[in-house]
Design a protein around this motif. Structure first.
Motif, PDB file in Angstrom:
ATOM      1  N   UNK A 127      54.495  32.451  45.686  1.00 23.31           N
ATOM      2  CA  UNK A 127      54.185  33.651  45.118  1.00 23.31           C
ATOM      3  C   UNK A 127      53.261  34.399  45.921  1.00 23.31           C
ATOM      4  N   UNK A 128      52.307  33.782  46.676  1.00 24.05           N
ATOM      5  CA  UNK A 128      51.380  34.621  47.520  1.00 24.05           C
ATOM      6  C   UNK A 128      52.360  35.300  48.659  1.00 24.05           C
ATOM      7  N   UNK A 129      53.210  34.403  49.102  1.00 24.01           N
ATOM      8  CA  UNK A 129      54.023  35.072  50.293  1.00 24.01           C
ATOM      9  C   UNK A 129      54.656  36.317  49.934  1.00 24.01           C
ATOM     10  N   UNK A 130      55.081  36.400  48.538  1.00 26.68           N
ATOM     11  CA  UNK A 130      55.705  37.507  48.293  1.00 26.68           C
ATOM     12  C   UNK A 130      55.018  38.670  48.141  1.00 26.68           C
ATOM     13  N   UNK A 131      53.598  38.319  47.521  1.00 27.22           N
ATOM     14  CA  UNK A 131      52.581  39.361  47.396  1.00 27.22           C
ATOM     15  C   UNK A 131      52.332  39.918  48.832  1.00 27.22           C
ATOM     16  N   UNK A 132      52.209  38.964  49.951  1.00 25.97           N
ATOM     17  CA  UNK A 132      51.855  39.513  51.049  1.00 25.97           C
ATOM     18  C   UNK A 132      52.977  40.231  51.983  1.00 25.97           C
ATOM     19  N   UNK A 133      54.226  39.821  51.447  1.00 25.85           N
ATOM     20  CA  UNK A 133      55.305  40.544  52.213  1.00 25.85           C
ATOM     21  C   UNK A 133      55.457  42.105  51.470  1.00 25.85           C
ATOM     22  N   UNK A 134      54.633  42.236  50.617  1.00 29.79           N
ATOM     23  CA  UNK A 134      54.961  43.777  50.093  1.00 29.79           C
ATOM     24  C   UNK A 134      54.504  44.708  51.216  1.00 29.79           C
ATOM     25  N   UNK A 135      54.559  46.014  50.778  1.00 28.06           N
ATOM     26  CA  UNK A 135      54.331  47.092  51.799  1.00 28.06           C
ATOM     27  C   UNK A 135      53.129  48.048  51.377  1.00 28.06           C
ATOM     28  N   UNK A 136      52.132  47.370  50.546  1.00 34.81           N
ATOM     29  CA  UNK A 136      50.867  48.179  50.403  1.00 34.81           C
ATOM     30  C   UNK A 136      50.077  47.736  51.611  1.00 34.81           C
ATOM     31  N   UNK A 182      44.648  45.594  52.902  1.00 35.99           N
ATOM     32  CA  UNK A 182      43.558  45.470  51.963  1.00 35.99           C
ATOM     33  C   UNK A 182      44.027  45.243  50.524  1.00 35.99           C
ATOM     34  N   UNK A 183      45.010  46.190  50.036  1.00 39.37           N
ATOM     35  CA  UNK A 183      45.596  45.892  48.924  1.00 39.37           C
ATOM     36  C   UNK A 183      46.121  44.647  48.520  1.00 39.37           C
ATOM     37  N   UNK A 184      46.903  44.140  49.785  1.00 43.16           N
ATOM     38  CA  UNK A 184      47.776  42.727  49.713  1.00 43.16           C
ATOM     39  C   UNK A 184      46.726  41.593  49.618  1.00 43.16           C
ATOM     40  N   UNK A 185      45.729  41.823  50.397  1.00 45.14           N
ATOM     41  CA  UNK A 185      45.025  40.794  50.456  1.00 45.14           C
ATOM     42  C   UNK A 185      44.053  40.797  48.860  1.00 45.14           C
ATOM     43  N   UNK A 186      43.500  41.737  48.721  1.00 47.02           N
ATOM     44  CA  UNK A 186      43.112  41.693  47.259  1.00 47.02           C
ATOM     45  C   UNK A 186      43.994  40.972  46.217  1.00 47.02           C
ATOM     46  N   UNK A 187      45.138  41.496  46.207  1.00 50.05           N
ATOM     47  CA  UNK A 187      46.274  41.177  45.175  1.00 50.05           C
ATOM     48  C   UNK A 187      46.493  39.714  45.387  1.00 50.05           C
ATOM     49  N   UNK A 239      47.895  27.430  52.951  1.00 53.02           N
ATOM     50  CA  UNK A 239      47.197  28.366  52.172  1.00 53.02           C
ATOM     51  C   UNK A 239      46.596  29.283  53.228  1.00 53.02           C
ATOM     52  N   UNK A 240      46.018  28.593  54.107  1.00 58.47           N
ATOM     53  CA  UNK A 240      45.419  29.268  55.265  1.00 58.47           C
ATOM     54  C   UNK A 240      46.359  30.287  55.974  1.00 58.47           C
ATOM     55  N   UNK A 241      47.495  29.692  56.297  1.00 63.24           N
ATOM     56  CA  UNK A 241      48.725  30.362  57.152  1.00 63.24           C
ATOM     57  C   UNK A 241      49.019  31.962  56.257  1.00 63.24           C
ATOM     58  N   UNK A 301      48.229  35.629  57.767  1.00 63.60           N
ATOM     59  CA  UNK A 301      49.196  36.599  58.000  1.00 63.60           C
ATOM     60  C   UNK A 301      48.664  38.018  57.515  1.00 63.60           C
ATOM     61  N   UNK A 302      48.147  38.191  56.350  1.00 66.06           N
ATOM     62  CA  UNK A 302      47.588  39.625  56.072  1.00 66.06           C
ATOM     63  C   UNK A 302      46.519  39.979  56.878  1.00 66.06           C
ATOM     64  N   UNK A 303      45.512  39.041  57.368  1.00 65.44           N
ATOM     65  CA  UNK A 303      44.437  39.469  57.991  1.00 65.44           C
ATOM     66  C   UNK A 303      45.009  39.908  59.489  1.00 65.44           C
TER      67      UNK A 303
END
Lengths: 217, 217
Positions: free
Chosen positions: A77-86, A89-94, A133-135, A139-141
């Motif tokens: 789930x997290x990876x899906x969010x993080x793979x988005x194109x926002x 900041x938004x991806x991290x928040x989400x 989790x950390x990884x 990625x977003x960071x």
DNA sequence: TATATTTGTGAATCATACTTCACTTCTTCA
DNA sequence: TGAAGAAGTGAAGTATGATTCACAAATATA
């Protein structure tokens, strides 16, 4: 010959196995590993304690499976969010909000997965999970740092801190349950915390350039 | 009559009691509650298991004393730092660094105090301890928010997140020990993380405010 | 020193789970 | 249907570790 597993039987066995995993997860979510004794699991599934051992060689291995199952699901789930194109900041928040709000539903579960120790074998599995989790957050960071959205920082440490931050913040309500509305507010506040920490003073002049860059660097 | 505790005896008993607490703390620091069995404590102190029960009615109460002792000591140090007259930012940074570097010396201890569950009675004590830690950090946070140094934010949540952040960040090295130099760097990074989160980017913690570029990647 | 009282001992007891196992019940198939 | 083999049972076997207790050692008074 006189016996071979029929497909039906096969299915029933697979079903049992899954129900054991599910029941274990449920019990852990309810009250941590403490509550998830073999006896309790067996009772919840409607089997005898002995039967459990036909599906899992030991309690530790059962826990490891529950753990890795849940974590890989979560990471997906997290990876899906993080793979988005926002924006990063938004991806991290989400990502944080998503994780945190789901964790709030079964706080003991998240807690158990991240922190609660029981057995060397399970602990080892947990270390791997934490890294996963950390990884994900790392990625977003890194993306955000590269784009200049986030301040330069040790992404691995920040990732660990983020995981820790919401773990702690979520543990608190475990004890003093709160209303759903309060829970939502909590999740938001945690996400903001993480975003602030990631962005730091390094955000490219945008809305709030009022503040000069922090020293650090 | 024929016996009354002499002052000397009194002192020896008090000394024993203290040594029991110390030994317990040492064992917990070394390997978590798991390592701190009554037998291990007794051996380390040089008493029999039975003797321990002359000083503490149960293992749980012994642990609670160790816990509250260490935490109040820790809070004392933190409060001194926070009562200083540097900027809120500096005080927060110093407090986090101080706590974190001391925690690094006995990571299992900090961990055990903050997270590791064993017994309802001890858990209850721990909740109180966590609140104490949180309260200390909350104090600087409120000061910084008031002075405008820190972004407006839910100080209680931030405080919890901060405690969580370094807990998690410190747990990691428990498993993969690192050099003192690396440890120093870690402590710095954690402190920076917390400071960034408290200070914020200048923009008040508005929720979805689009922050800026959409660099993507 | 004799004695009452307390402190210390450590093996035995208790408690709590996990795990095993002799046995029953159920499935499959000739 | 009946035999072979698998799944399921739950009481017994273990393991671990806290707690107790009958007894020994030590200590303080007269």
């Amino acid at each position: 010959m006189a016996y071979r597993r029929s497909p039906l039987m096969q299915e029933r066995l697979a079903d049992n196995r899954e129900r054991i995993v599910l029941a274990t997860r449920k019990l852990i979510a309810r009250g941590g590993f403490r509550e998830a004794s073999i006896a309790a699991v067996a009772q919840l599934v409607g089997l005898s304690t002995g039967a459990i051992y036909r599906y899992f060689p030991s309690k530790a291995e059962l826990f490891v499976e529950v753990l890795t199952n849940a974590v890989s699901h979560e990471c997906g789930i997290l990876n899906d969010i993080i793979a988005g194109d926002a924006t990063a900041t938004e991806r991290l928040r989400a990502a944080v909000e998503s994780f945190a709000s789901r964790a709030l539903e079964g706080p003991h579960l998240a807690y158990a997965f991240i922190a609660e120790p029981i057995d060397p074998e399970v602990d080892a599995a947990r270390i791997v999970c934490r890294r996963q989790f950390g990884a994900v957050f790392e990625k977003v960071l890194r993306a955000g740092i590269k784009s200049g959205e986030f301040a330069p920082q040790a992404a691995d440490v920040t990732a660990a801190c983020i995981v820790g931050a919401f773990t702690e913040a979520l543990i608190r309500p475990v004890t003093s349950t709160s209303t759903p509305a309060e829970a939502r507010k909590l999740v938001r506040a945690i996400a903001e915390f993480c975003v602030r920490a990631a962005v730091g003073g390094g955000a490219p002049a945008a809305t709030g350039a009022a503040r000069s860059p922090r020293k650090k660097a």
